[in-house]
Design a protein around this motif. Sequence first.
Motif, PDB file in Angstrom:
ATOM      1  N   VAL A  31      12.227-107.584  34.578  1.00 55.57           N
ATOM      2  CA  VAL A  31      13.648-107.860  34.784  1.00 55.57           C
ATOM      3  C   VAL A  31      14.026-109.183  34.112  1.00 55.57           C
ATOM      4  N   ARG A  32      13.141-110.170  34.204  1.00 53.82           N
ATOM      5  CA  ARG A  32      13.394-111.460  33.542  1.00 53.82           C
ATOM      6  C   ARG A  32      13.407-111.296  32.029  1.00 53.82           C
ATOM      7  N   TYR A  36      17.793-111.188  32.905  1.00 52.33           N
ATOM      8  CA  TYR A  36      18.477-111.410  34.176  1.00 52.33           C
ATOM      9  C   TYR A  36      17.868-112.571  34.950  1.00 52.33           C
ATOM     10  N   THR A  37      18.742-113.277  35.671  1.00 50.13           N
ATOM     11  CA  THR A  37      18.279-114.291  36.611  1.00 50.13           C
ATOM     12  C   THR A  37      17.850-113.556  37.870  1.00 50.13           C
ATOM     13  N   VAL A  38      16.688-113.894  38.377  1.00 45.66           N
ATOM     14  CA  VAL A  38      16.143-113.178  39.524  1.00 45.66           C
ATOM     15  C   VAL A  38      15.937-114.111  40.701  1.00 45.66           C
ATOM     16  N   LEU A  53      19.524-109.627  41.667  1.00 47.48           N
ATOM     17  CA  LEU A  53      20.068-110.006  40.362  1.00 47.48           C
ATOM     18  C   LEU A  53      21.552-110.289  40.559  1.00 47.48           C
ATOM     19  N   GLN A  55      23.918-111.705  38.848  1.00 43.94           N
ATOM     20  CA  GLN A  55      24.850-111.404  37.744  1.00 43.94           C
ATOM     21  C   GLN A  55      25.216-109.928  37.707  1.00 43.94           C
ATOM     22  N   ARG A  56      24.267-109.106  38.077  1.00 42.83           N
ATOM     23  CA  ARG A  56      24.440-107.665  37.996  1.00 42.83           C
ATOM     24  C   ARG A  56      24.902-107.089  39.325  1.00 42.83           C
ATOM     25  N   LYS A  57      24.934-107.933  40.338  1.00 39.49           N
ATOM     26  CA  LYS A  57      25.131-107.526  41.738  1.00 39.49           C
ATOM     27  C   LYS A  57      24.228-106.333  42.068  1.00 39.49           C
ATOM     28  N   LEU A 134      19.577-100.446  35.338  1.00 38.33           N
ATOM     29  CA  LEU A 134      20.351-101.692  35.276  1.00 38.33           C
ATOM     30  C   LEU A 134      21.564-101.595  34.368  1.00 38.33           C
ATOM     31  N   THR A 135      21.537-100.639  33.455  1.00 39.86           N
ATOM     32  CA  THR A 135      22.663-100.561  32.535  1.00 39.86           C
ATOM     33  C   THR A 135      23.647 -99.448  32.897  1.00 39.86           C
TER      34      THR A 135
END
Length: 137
Positions: A31-32, A36-38, A53, A55-57, A134-135
Amino acid sequence: MDVVTKRRRSEIMSSIRSKNTRPEAVVRRFVRQLGYTVKEHAAELPGTPDLVLPQRKAVIFVHGCFWHGCGRCDRGTRVPQTNTRFWQAKIATNRLRDRRVAARLRQQGWHVITVWACQTKDTLQLRNLLLLRLTVR
Ligand SMILES: [Zn+2]
């Protein structure tokens, strides 16, 4: 001069290695890598998701196959021969809790992603799975 013996050092190194290969750590690394910030073990959220995550909620649960009753592999479907009923009830309770937790998180607007431990073994597959989850909403 070294303060730890050769044997002790090798014990330390192997414990570090095993920590870094835990399914959760494997997922976190991917994920990193995706940028993404984890945040880890968010106790303020229902079910204390393993990874968050912001940013991605999105939240990610990395489930042990046995404890959470994975339907994809042997570890999740094979219940111990002794105390079978106890284990079946235990795992059923965990699954029910997992579903409730996921529902509460979704109500709060979180994208809930579950990764099973057995899915972390094939790194290419894991990467594709995470990319997809994630997308795409
Ligand atoms: Zn599994």
